[in-house]
Every structure is written in structure tokens, then in C-alpha cells.
Design a protein around this motif. Structure first.
Motif, mmCIF file in Angstrom:
data_model
loop_
_atom_site.group_PDB
_atom_site.id
_atom_site.type_symbol
_atom_site.label_atom_id
_atom_site.label_comp_id
_atom_site.label_asym_id
_atom_site.label_seq_id
_atom_site.Cartn_x
_atom_site.Cartn_y
_atom_site.Cartn_z
ATOM 1 N N ALA A 95 25.245 37.303 60.932
ATOM 2 C CA ALA A 95 26.011 36.397 60.071
ATOM 3 C C ALA A 95 27.321 37.034 59.624
ATOM 4 N N ILE A 96 27.274 38.315 59.310
ATOM 5 C CA ILE A 96 28.496 39.027 58.910
ATOM 6 C C ILE A 96 29.475 39.092 60.074
ATOM 7 N N GLY A 97 28.965 39.375 61.277
ATOM 8 C CA GLY A 97 29.828 39.404 62.454
ATOM 9 C C GLY A 97 30.439 38.048 62.737
ATOM 10 N N LEU A 98 29.646 37.004 62.580
ATOM 11 C CA LEU A 98 30.142 35.638 62.788
ATOM 12 C C LEU A 98 31.300 35.339 61.853
ATOM 13 N N GLY A 99 31.112 35.630 60.574
ATOM 14 C CA GLY A 99 32.160 35.359 59.596
ATOM 15 C C GLY A 99 33.418 36.176 59.843
ATOM 16 N N ALA A 100 33.244 37.460 60.153
ATOM 17 C CA ALA A 100 34.389 38.346 60.364
ATOM 18 C C ALA A 100 35.222 37.903 61.555
ATOM 19 N N PHE A 101 34.567 37.615 62.665
ATOM 20 C CA PHE A 101 35.304 37.221 63.859
ATOM 21 C C PHE A 101 35.895 35.819 63.734
ATOM 22 N N ALA A 102 35.214 34.932 63.037
ATOM 23 C CA ALA A 102 35.769 33.586 62.836
ATOM 24 C C ALA A 102 37.077 33.660 62.059
ATOM 25 N N ILE A 103 37.097 34.442 60.998
ATOM 26 C CA ILE A 103 38.312 34.586 60.197
ATOM 27 C C ILE A 103 39.400 35.279 61.002
ATOM 28 N N GLN A 104 39.027 36.292 61.768
ATOM 29 C CA GLN A 104 40.012 36.996 62.596
ATOM 30 C C GLN A 104 40.662 36.052 63.605
ATOM 31 N N GLY A 105 39.834 35.235 64.267
ATOM 32 C CA GLY A 105 40.374 34.285 65.233
ATOM 33 C C GLY A 105 41.320 33.288 64.599
#
Length: 201
Positions: A95-105
Motif C-alpha cells: 500500500a505504501i509503494g502504491l501511494g508513493a509511486f502514484a504520487i510520483q507519476g
């Protein structure tokens, strides 16, 4: 600074996720390494292709490649110490990875002055693209296509960033916490999207 932090968190979380899935499928070391790397960087590569960013930008992330490699090797050789905690906490790290990469994209799409729709698509692809590739290569039904709420949280993060509601680093970190928290809550309380079914005669 926020860009680097999100890149590190996303790459680390998804490298571990890909390596764990490969270990569960009894892959050899090369298979574990490849699946871990694809999970960590596949979403960003897919995003770059779609929004027109040169794919070779991927190869300039030397530090992240080192981090991902270190974590994959750690998982492979110390799996008996790592697998048990991962089975308990894996969804949270994911979940943390999902949020981090979504914001980065979403941040990348905004830097390129793209439309709100493009920002959302970039967030979804970056946040869940690596996981889709991971599941397909592991012979599993991609998590994003199941009834669990997964990519929807990435889309929400992209939408909020695209509206300009989260601009400062502190605000983006708060959005990461909110996005990851919503994903974790949907797992804990088994909140799911409605399914569509065709009636059989």
C-alpha cells in the motif's frame, strides 16, 4: 526532495513485493531477481512509454537499482527470516509503494504540463503497472483487475495532485499517508468494488 523520497519508497516496496511473489512460485535466483526488478521499475517504464518520456531515463536511476538489488538478494538468501513478517505486513508495504509511486507519476505528468486525465493515468500506471506485470509473469490474476480497491486509490491520488491541492512536500507526504491508509483500510475491512455479472441462460 519529495520526488526522491517517493522513488525510494516505491522502488523498495515493490522490489520486495516482486521477490516475495517469485519465491512463492519457487523461482530460481535469476527469476526472483528479474521479477523483483520488473515490479519495482515496470510501472514507471510503462508510464514513460505512454506519456512520451524517453524510456532510457529508467537506466539513470543507479541508486534505486542498487537498493532494489540489495533488497532482492536479502529476500532470496534470508527468506526464512523475512517471509513470515512479510505475510503479516506485506499488504501494508504494498500500500505504501502504491501511494508513493502514484504520487510520483502524477508529479511527473504535471511537470510535463499534461492534462488532468493524463495525470490520473500516469498515477495509475506508475502505482499499479509494476504489480500487473508481476502478477502476469507469475501466472496470477492481476490484483488491479480483481474486486479489491487498488488502482482506484492511485487514481484518487493522481486526481488530487492534478487539481493542485497538494503542492508542498509536506502536503504530498500527507497524501501518501492518506492513500496508503485508504488502501490498508480497504484490505482490513475487505471493502470491495461491485462486480458486474452476465446472466447465463
Amino acid at each position: 526532495m519529495a520526488w526522491d523520497v517517493f522513488s525510494f519508497i516505491g522502488a523498495a516496496a515493490f522490489a520486495i513485493s516482486g521477490a516475495i511473489v517469485a519465491m512463492e512460485e519457487d523461482y530460481d535466483f535469476l527469476g526472483v531477481y528479474i521479477l523483483g526488478m520488473i515490479t519495482a521499475f515496470g510501472g514507471g517504464a510503462m508510464r514513460n512509454v505512454l506519456i512520451g518520456v524517453p524510456v532510457d531515463v529508467l537506466w539513470s536511476q543507479h541508486f534505486l537499482f542498487f537498493v532494489a538489488t540489495f533488497l532482492i538478494v536479502l529476500i532470496f538468501f534470508f527468506s526464512k527470516y523475512v517471509l513470515s513478517p512479510w505475510n503479516r505486513w506485506g499488504s501494508y508495504f504494498d500500500a505504501i509503494g502504491l501511494g508513493a509511486f502514484a504520487i510520483q507519476g502524477a508529479m511527473l505528468a504535471i511537470d510535463l504540463d499534461m492534462s488532468l486525465f493524463a495525470v490520473i493515468v500516469a498515477a495509475v500506471l506508475t502505482g499499479s503497472g509494476g504489480g500487473v506485470l508481476r502478477d502476469i509473469l507469475a501466472g496470477r490474476k492481476p490484483l488491479v483487475f480483481k474486486d479489491e480497491i487498488y488502482a482506484s486509490w492511485a487514481a484518487l491520488a493522481g486526481f488530487l495532485v492534478g487539481l493542485g491541492l497538494f503542492k508542498s512536500d509536506l502536503a504530498l507526504y500527507c497524501l501518501l499517508i492518506v492513500t496508503a491508509g485508504l488502501r490498508i483500510l480497504s484490505v482490513v475491512f475487505q471493502i470491495k468494488l461491485p462486480k458486474g455479472k452476465l446472466q447465463k441462460e
